[in-house]
Each structure stands twice: as C-alpha cells, then as structure tokens.
Design a protein around this motif. Sequence first.
Motif, PDB file in Angstrom:
ATOM      1  N   GLU A  53       0.827  -1.208   0.000  1.00  0.00           N
ATOM      2  CA  GLU A  53       0.000   0.000   0.000  1.00  0.00           C
ATOM      3  C   GLU A  53       0.862   1.261   0.000  1.00  0.00           C
ATOM      4  O   GLU A  53       0.564   2.243  -0.693  1.00  0.00           O
ATOM      5  CB  GLU A  53      -0.913  -0.015   1.237  1.00  0.00           C
ATOM      6  CG  GLU A  53      -1.890   1.141   1.299  1.00  0.00           C
ATOM      7  CD  GLU A  53      -2.831   1.027   2.480  1.00  0.00           C
ATOM      8  OE1 GLU A  53      -3.432   2.048   2.862  1.00  0.00           O
ATOM      9  OE2 GLU A  53      -2.982  -0.096   3.016  1.00  0.00           O
ATOM     10  N   GLU A  54       1.956   1.227   0.744  1.00  0.00           N
ATOM     11  CA  GLU A  54       2.838   2.393   0.836  1.00  0.00           C
ATOM     12  C   GLU A  54       3.489   2.701  -0.515  1.00  0.00           C
ATOM     13  O   GLU A  54       3.560   3.867  -0.937  1.00  0.00           O
ATOM     14  CB  GLU A  54       3.922   2.132   1.878  1.00  0.00           C
ATOM     15  CG  GLU A  54       4.921   3.272   2.034  1.00  0.00           C
ATOM     16  CD  GLU A  54       5.991   2.956   3.063  1.00  0.00           C
ATOM     17  OE1 GLU A  54       6.851   3.829   3.284  1.00  0.00           O
ATOM     18  OE2 GLU A  54       5.981   1.843   3.634  1.00  0.00           O
ATOM     19  N   ASN A  55       3.961   1.655  -1.213  1.00  0.00           N
ATOM     20  CA  ASN A  55       4.624   1.881  -2.502  1.00  0.00           C
ATOM     21  C   ASN A  55       3.646   2.357  -3.557  1.00  0.00           C
ATOM     22  O   ASN A  55       3.969   3.250  -4.357  1.00  0.00           O
ATOM     23  CB  ASN A  55       5.318   0.613  -2.979  1.00  0.00           C
ATOM     24  CG  ASN A  55       6.169   0.865  -4.209  1.00  0.00           C
ATOM     25  OD1 ASN A  55       7.105   1.650  -4.179  1.00  0.00           O
ATOM     26  ND2 ASN A  55       5.831   0.197  -5.302  1.00  0.00           N
ATOM     27  N   LYS A  58       3.026   5.944  -3.089  1.00  0.00           N
ATOM     28  CA  LYS A  58       4.175   6.728  -3.546  1.00  0.00           C
ATOM     29  C   LYS A  58       4.163   6.858  -5.070  1.00  0.00           C
ATOM     30  O   LYS A  58       4.396   7.952  -5.613  1.00  0.00           O
ATOM     31  CB  LYS A  58       5.469   6.073  -3.079  1.00  0.00           C
ATOM     32  CG  LYS A  58       6.732   6.814  -3.516  1.00  0.00           C
ATOM     33  CD  LYS A  58       7.993   6.127  -3.008  1.00  0.00           C
ATOM     34  CE  LYS A  58       8.244   4.811  -3.707  1.00  0.00           C
ATOM     35  NZ  LYS A  58       9.568   4.233  -3.354  1.00  0.00           N
TER      36      LYS A  58
END
Length: 235
Positions: A53-55, A58
């Motif tokens: 989810e973080e990537n 980004k």
Amino acid sequence: MKNRYKMFCALSVAATILSSPVSLYAEETETDEQQEVRMNSISPEGEKEFWSEENIAKLNRKIESMKPLANETATTRAGDKILNVPKYTQENGYYCIPACAQIVIQYVRGIKYSQSDLAASMGTNPSYGTYVDRAAPVIAQLTGASYELGNNSQSYFYPNMVADINANYPVIYSVNSSVLNGGPNVGHGVVGIGYGNGQTTWFWDVNPSMAVDIWYCSAGEMSSALNANGGYYIF
C-alpha cells in the motif's frame, strides 16, 4: 532511416535480422524450469514490496506530479519526439538490463559506468539476468533522478513514458522477447527513447542482433510485450 518494429509482420529487413538472433542469455538451450525462472522479471520480495500500500501510494503521487508533462507534442511522424541516447549493446547474453541502465545513466548524467559494475550493483546473475526491482534503485541513485519501478496494470505505461520523454528522461521496458520481436520466450530489457503521433513507441534494443537502428511499435504492441513479462517498466 527509421524502422518499423512490427510484431507478427514479415518486414524484409526485420525478417533477415530475426532469422539468426543472438541469444539473450548464456545458454543456447534451456529446460522449462530455467525458462520459467528467466520469465520472472522481479524478485519475489520485490514483487511483494511493489504491491504494498505504501509503494502504490508513492507511485500514485509521482504519476500525479508527472501529468502536466504527459501531453503529446508530436503531431506528425516527422515530428516524433526521440531522445538521442548512446547506442550501446549488451556485452553478454544476460546483461540486457545493465546495458539499458548504462545508456540511461550516461544520457541523464553524462557518466559511463561499465556494464559489469552495474551488474554487480544490481545482483545480475547468469541464471536469471537482472531483477528489475534491484535495477531501479541503482538507476535512481546514479542518475540522481526519481526513477521508480512501475507496472502496466497499476498505471498504463504510455502517458508516464510521454511525460518522462518530455522531461528528457529515457525509460526501460521489461518485455517478453518473443512477443516484441519473435525472439526466444524470455524476458528482455529495451530502452524507451521516444513517442510519436498515433501513440507509437520508439525504443533502442540492446540485443546486438537488433542494434541496426532505432525501432518503433504501437503503444498497444509494447503494452502486450510488457504484460507478457509481468508488466514492469522503469520510469
């Protein structure tokens, strides 16, 4: 002379080139298991990280920031926007990604790193070549640019490529060689160097047997070649 890299089409010059291709990998013959390994363009841990989810958040921020540059400026074939990158070829059968990286880094930074040094930094291996998730950070570090790994199913490559080309940054496509040029059914890296009217995609193939000129295909054809090798590209 500009060449049309037409899939499933017997152009005379392409047919001549493709009749005796240089192997993209060290061995001339492969087992099914070896071929399956080489079709994995990303490491297992890299794939998990990519889809986190973080990537994805980004990447979405990066793509959003690129939108002002994603408008095509090419209106005719004569006006196609093509970057004049160095025309290097891979120095052995499994150095396609290091060769692509060498081209991108020299074009962006004006520094020529050896393919062997880049391969060592990326963990390139004769058994499977180079995982793209290990190549992207090296390219970002050595160019000083915000290169990231993208995936065609997460964000369609074409507008991102157009934005990068407009900003003077080449991209790298991780494709299935058999889909793109009728070569062996393995993964391969080529450098995206431009775009043209009608959503055409210009690229340089680091395979020595194809390095006779720059090539183009439709965005749909490039998309198919990407998807047949996991969908990954570096932009």
